[in-house]
Write an enzyme that holds these catalytic residues in place. Structure first.
Site, short mmCIF file in Angstrom:
data_model
loop_
_atom_site.label_atom_id
_atom_site.label_comp_id
_atom_site.label_asym_id
_atom_site.label_seq_id
_atom_site.Cartn_x
_atom_site.Cartn_y
_atom_site.Cartn_z
N CYS A 1 0.74 -1.11 0.00
CA CYS A 1 0.05 0.02 -0.08
C CYS A 1 0.82 1.15 0.05
CB CYS A 1 -0.76 -0.04 1.31
SG CYS A 1 -0.15 0.10 2.62
N PHE A 2 0.48 2.42 0.58
CA PHE A 2 1.44 3.50 0.40
C PHE A 2 2.51 3.64 1.43
CE2 PHE A 2 2.68 8.01 1.28
CZ PHE A 2 2.72 8.41 0.00
#
EC number: 2.9.1.3
Length: 362
Positions: free
Chosen positions: A96-97
């Site tokens: 994810c980020f």
């Protein structure tokens, strides 16, 4: 159970490990990595609503809203998509980020659904991106570039593609590096271009090649900008000049900007619509440099271009394009080239035709 993390980013990119990006589509569109598929945990609207809830009521309230939004059918559909990805790419990883809650949740759901402890990237997209940016800096200090120059249409890209120790900057930027350089599909984002470039530099440093061959480029390739540190290194590196006849340059230009470009448009849009879109691209590209050409020369060349387009449409023969392309090369590109090469003459270490240059660079 503690699910695995991956922190060896260099091996990740050298091995072309397939990556599952669980960020929202808007994040993915801004920048990602090669061999990556976007199957988000949260869609854009869901992420936006959760972000608002987080700002107004804090983390616990945001987590609860997230559960409400994706519990049930959305969870089942997203888990099924991840399950399919894992089956197709058992050697892959997800991110994810920042490598936080979204990737942990995705990893847990995959494990529940498949029993597979699918690894996540430690630090997520941000860590990978920072790693690649740092690799550009390190690479530019370690590489030994040789720059391949030559007039427009000389066939520099043809030579580059024959050499194992080269990086095709125009290919990475998806632009031919001239007024007629636009492709039928858009350029990658600046972030995607930098990521691809960094990975190619990592590959070069991992190879046994001492020298790196790069085409002589300006600071920008289309609307994508070379990292300043790379451009500075290239600007101080030795030059090898590809010197071919005007006839060869015309032939190469027809092949690239007419035959291959037309095929590209027709593969995407179909034969008739693709031809029309290619004709518009060629016409618009010439118009962009009309002020530099001057009104009289522009009209003359545009008339030749439109005539050649009609012949190509009617007969399929591209030879008529030699007329306006010859004038474009000699009247527009060559004066600019002569000016630029005069400033770089002290860096030239070799000059020759295509065969000679290829043998020298090998």
């Amino acid at each position: 159970m503690e699910l695995p993390e991956i922190s060896d980013f260099r091996e990740l990119f050298l091995s072309d490990i397939p990556l599952l990006d669980v960020r929202a589509p808007v994040e993915f569109a801004a920048g990602a990595f090669p061999h990556t598929e976007n199957l988000p945990l949260l869609e854009d609207k869901e992420r936006h609503l959760i972000g608002i809830r987080y700002k107004e009521n804090g983390q616990e309230a945001a987590i609860e809203l997230g559960r409400q939004l994706i519990d049930g059918q959305p969870k089942a559909e997203r888990t099924a998509a991840w399950k399919d990805f894992v089956a197709r790419h058992p050697e892959g990883a997800l991110y994810c980020f920042r490598g936080g809650m979204r990737s942990k949740i995705s990893q847990e759901w995959i494990h529940e659904a498949t029993g597979v402890a699918y690894p996540r990237i430690k630090g997520g997209y941000k860590a990978l991106r920072n790693f690649l940016l740092n690799e550009i800096e390190v690479s530019c200090q370690e590489i030994e570039p040789i720059i391949l120059g030559g007039r427009t249409g000389a066939g520099k890209t043809i030579v580059l593609r024959k050499l194992a120790n080269s990086i095709d900057l125009e290919g990475l930027a998806w632009h031919r590096g001239s007024a007629f350089g636009r492709h039928a599909t858009p350029q990658p984002t600046q972030i995607d271009f930098e990521n691809r470039l960094a990975i190619e530099l990592i590959r070069h440093r991992a190879s046994s090649h001492a020298k790196l061959i790069l085409e002589d480029e300006s600071k920008a390739v289309g609307s994508r900008h070379l990292p300043p540190i790379l451009y500075e290194r290239m600007s101080a590196s030795p030059l090898v000049m590809l010197d071919v006849s005007l006839e060869e340059r015309i032939h190469n230009s027809i092949q690239e900007y007419v035959i291959e470009a037309l095929r590209e448009y027709q593969n995407i849009y179909g034969e008739e619509n693709g031809f029309q879109k290619w004709a518009e691209y060629a016409t618009e590209s010439l118009k962009k440099i009309s002020r530099r050409l001057g009104g009289v020369r522009y009209k003359e060349m545009n008339d030749k271009l439109q005539h050649a387009i009609q012949i190509l449409k009617r007969t399929g023969a591209a030879d008529a394009h030699a007329d306006w392309i010859s004038q474009l090369l000699t009247d527009y590109y060559d004066p600019m080239y002569d000016y630029q090469i005069a400033r770089k003459s002290n860096r030239i270490i070799f000059s020759g035709d295509m065969k000679q240059v290829e043998e020298y660079l090998r």
